[in-house]
Scaffold this active site. Structure first.
Site, short mmCIF file in Angstrom:
data_model
loop_
_atom_site.label_atom_id
_atom_site.label_comp_id
_atom_site.label_asym_id
_atom_site.label_seq_id
_atom_site.Cartn_x
_atom_site.Cartn_y
_atom_site.Cartn_z
N GLY A 24 -2.19 -1.94 4.55
CA GLY A 24 -2.64 -3.16 5.48
C GLY A 24 -2.81 -3.03 7.04
N ALA A 25 -2.43 -3.63 7.66
CA ALA A 25 -3.65 -3.71 8.74
C ALA A 25 -3.71 -2.42 10.44
CB ALA A 25 -3.01 -4.68 10.22
N ALA A 58 -1.19 0.23 8.61
CA ALA A 58 -1.19 1.38 7.80
C ALA A 58 -1.34 1.25 6.27
CB ALA A 58 0.87 2.05 7.50
N LYS A 59 -1.75 2.34 5.70
CA LYS A 59 -2.08 2.30 3.75
C LYS A 59 -0.92 3.17 3.68
CE LYS A 59 -6.92 2.93 4.30
NZ LYS A 59 -7.99 3.82 3.65
N ASP A 113 11.31 -6.61 13.91
CA ASP A 113 10.09 -6.80 12.28
C ASP A 113 11.02 -7.21 11.86
OD1 ASP A 113 8.07 -8.57 11.65
OD2 ASP A 113 7.26 -6.23 10.79
N1 LIG Z 1 10.38 3.93 1.19
C1 LIG Z 1 9.66 3.03 0.68
N2 LIG Z 1 9.58 2.62 -0.97
C2 LIG Z 1 9.34 1.20 -0.93
N3 LIG Z 1 8.49 0.69 -0.64
C3 LIG Z 1 8.08 0.48 0.68
C4 LIG Z 1 8.17 1.90 1.06
N4 LIG Z 1 8.32 1.77 2.70
C5 LIG Z 1 7.58 1.01 2.65
N5 LIG Z 1 7.42 0.00 1.42
C6 LIG Z 1 6.38 -0.86 0.75
O1 LIG Z 1 4.97 -0.63 1.86
C7 LIG Z 1 4.59 -1.68 1.48
C8 LIG Z 1 4.38 -1.81 3.48
O2 LIG Z 1 5.13 -0.65 4.67
P1 LIG Z 1 5.99 -1.19 5.97
O3 LIG Z 1 6.84 0.36 5.77
O4 LIG Z 1 6.99 -2.46 6.10
O5 LIG Z 1 4.96 -1.35 6.87
P2 LIG Z 1 3.74 -2.20 7.46
O6 LIG Z 1 4.11 -2.03 9.49
O7 LIG Z 1 1.98 -2.64 7.01
O8 LIG Z 1 4.65 -3.94 6.69
C9 LIG Z 1 6.31 -2.49 2.44
O9 LIG Z 1 6.23 -4.07 2.54
C10 LIG Z 1 6.72 -2.05 1.04
O10 LIG Z 1 6.42 -3.23 0.03
MG LIG Z 2 6.71 -4.19 6.83
#
Ligand SMILES: Nc1ncnc2c1ncn2[C@@H]1O[C@H](COP(=O)(O)OP(=O)(O)O)[C@@H](O)[C@H]1O
Ligand SMILES: [Mg+2]
Lengths: 199, 237
Positions: B18-19, B21-22, B141
């Site tokens: 993502g922008a 976080a990885k 969000d």
């Molecule tokens: N605990 C989790 N279990 C499974 N998939 C996850 C989890 N947390 C995040 N993801 C996957 O990673 C993606 C990005 O994580 P997220 O926490 O939404 O970060 P960002 O701030 O980059 O949107 C999510 O849209 C989801 O698809």
């Molecule tokens: Mg997200």
């Protein structure tokens, strides 16, 4: 006994003992070891160089592992809040920053019947002429067994039967009438994992 | 790389970039299920010391919000490790599918594997958000990407549950206004991602209303006001 290596961290040995007979003697020995001078003191401190965790306040294998991992992290970056990585495990388990309270709640006490010993390998130190980081698993296990008068059993199973849920709820400030054990376990594990950013 | 968390990341599998976080999947402990690592990498163009304290604050904020949810029995991923210095948060890996992917317009990837209708999913969402708001957690969000549907153990009813994720922008507030804005953000996410989803979102609100009891009246009034402001803004802008 279980031994495991974490990426970039020392090897960790864990053993669960049930029906422990010598908790009071072990505890006095631990306290005494801290006060002995000279080589004799070093030898004695090495003999009891473990974390002694009372299993009653542990809710799951993951709970214990999480505390160990966070203690290893603090150890690896030189940010221990207590004297050793072993006392840091007890510190990591306790929600507050009071180490005396942590030892009282999670350490061995005179009434302990179910006891978990944890040994973190330390690369700086040598035992029997070898780096303790590569300490032989069986040798550690033998030392644990010679220390504790009790029966070593499977870790997961041991923890499952030893938990004092009322005490856990008190320690982690969960409502006494509270919910499913899986919910309690999740709050407890997550609290330990995030202690470093709690406040 | 020298420190253990960076080594852990090196040995993990990157699943999303993502922008901010990885996202990685890795195994932390023997005999335990795999976990997810969210690494807020450093922004090279920001001041280094400022950057690391910002990162630390965001990891801390996300972890605290999750714990607050867990304590109120809101379904969220459990926390598995925190290395705030490195900007890493380790979370329970949710074995499920983003709601976005299931609904029309988002991926339309619903093969009925969860055994719940779209309308039932909306009810689960509304109920979960109501629980979260009762704990005074404002997600910040809410989108259909930030909620996942997960199967429950056999013989449970309903057979699936909603897990809320991504607490990176979360705050705490008891104000109806803040809760209304949270809902409005989700309403906009629905309408921009999922065509003709008004009836679906209405089901979310119905369940939310049922779940929030007396609090709903004030929140509902605020939601109407927030919508009005939003419309005015879009007419001007
Ligand atoms: N605990 C989790 N279990 C499974 N998939 C996850 C989890 N947390 C995040 N993801 C996957 O990673 C993606 C990005 O994580 P997220 O926490 O939404 O970060 P960002 O701030 O980059 O949107 C999510 O849209 C989801 O698809
Ligand atoms: Mg997200």
């Amino acid at each position: 006994m279980q031994s495991a290596t974490y990426t970039g961290l020392p090897r960790v040995h864990i053993c669960f003992f049930t029906a422990v007979q010598n908790a009071a003697a072990l505890r006095s020995r631990l306290i005494a070891a801290a006060g002995i001078d000279g080589t004799h003191g070093d030898v004695e401190r090495e003999a009891v160089n473990f974390a002694f965790v009372d299993a009653a306040s542990i809710v799951s294998h993951l709970h214990l592992r999480t505390a160990i991992y966070q203690a290893l992290l603090a150890h690896s970056r030189g940010s221990l809040r207590t004297k050793t990585v072993h006392s840091e495990i007890l510190f990591a388990l306790n929600p507050s920053n009071n180490i005396t309270e942590a030892i009282k709640r999670f350490g061995i006490n005179d009434k302990t019947q179910a006891l978990i010993l944890v040994r973190v390998g330390n690369v700086d130190e040598t035992v029997d002429g070898r780096a303790a980081g590569t300490l032989d698993d069986n040798a550690v296990f033998d030392r644990m067994k010679s220390l504790v008068q009790g029966r070593p059993i499977n870790l997961e199973e041991g923890i499952e039967h030893a938990t004092d849920w009322d005490m856990v709820k008190k320690i982690y400030k969960l409502p006494q009438i509270s919910a499913l054990r899986t919910c309690i376990q999740e709050v407890v594990v997550s609290s330990v994992a995030m202690k470093s950013v709690m406040s | 790389m020298s420190n253990s968390t960076l080594k852990l990341i090196e040995s993990s599998k990157l699943i999303k970039q993502g922008a901010e976080a990885k996202i990685y999947v890795t195994t932390l402990h023997p005999n335990e299920p795999p976990i997810l690592l969210k690494h807020r990498f450093s922004k090279k163009y920001r001041h280094a010391a400022l950057d690391s304290s910002l990162t630390r604050a965001r990891v801390a904020g996300e972890a605290r919000a999750i714990l607050r949810c867990l304590r109120s029995e809101v379904r969220v991923p459990g926390i598995r490790m925190v290395d705030a210095e490195e900007g890493v948060l380790g979370l329970e890996l949710i074995d499920g599918k983003a709601v976005r992917q299931i609904l029309p317009g988002g991926g339309d990837d619903d093969d009925g594997e969860f055994g719940v209708t779209h309308d039932e999913i909306m009810t689960l969402i509304g109920t979960e958000i109501a629980k979260m708001h009762l704990a005074n957690v404002i997600h910040g969000d809410l989108t259909t990407s930030n909620m996942m549907l997960r199967r429950r153990p056999p013989n449970c009813h309903p057979p699936a549950e909603i897990v809320l994720i991504d607490f990176g922008l979360t705050s705490t507030s008891g104000l109806p206004e803040d809760k209304a804005v949270d809902l409005y953000v989700l309403e906009r996410a629905f309408s921009s991602t999922h065509p003709d989803s008004e009836p679906l979102f209405q089901s979310v609100l119905n369940a939310y209303a049922a779940g929030s009891g007396k609090a709903w009246e004030a929140i509902s009034r605020r939601l109407d006001e927030v919508r009005l402001r939003g419309r005015k803004r879009s007419m001007v802008g």
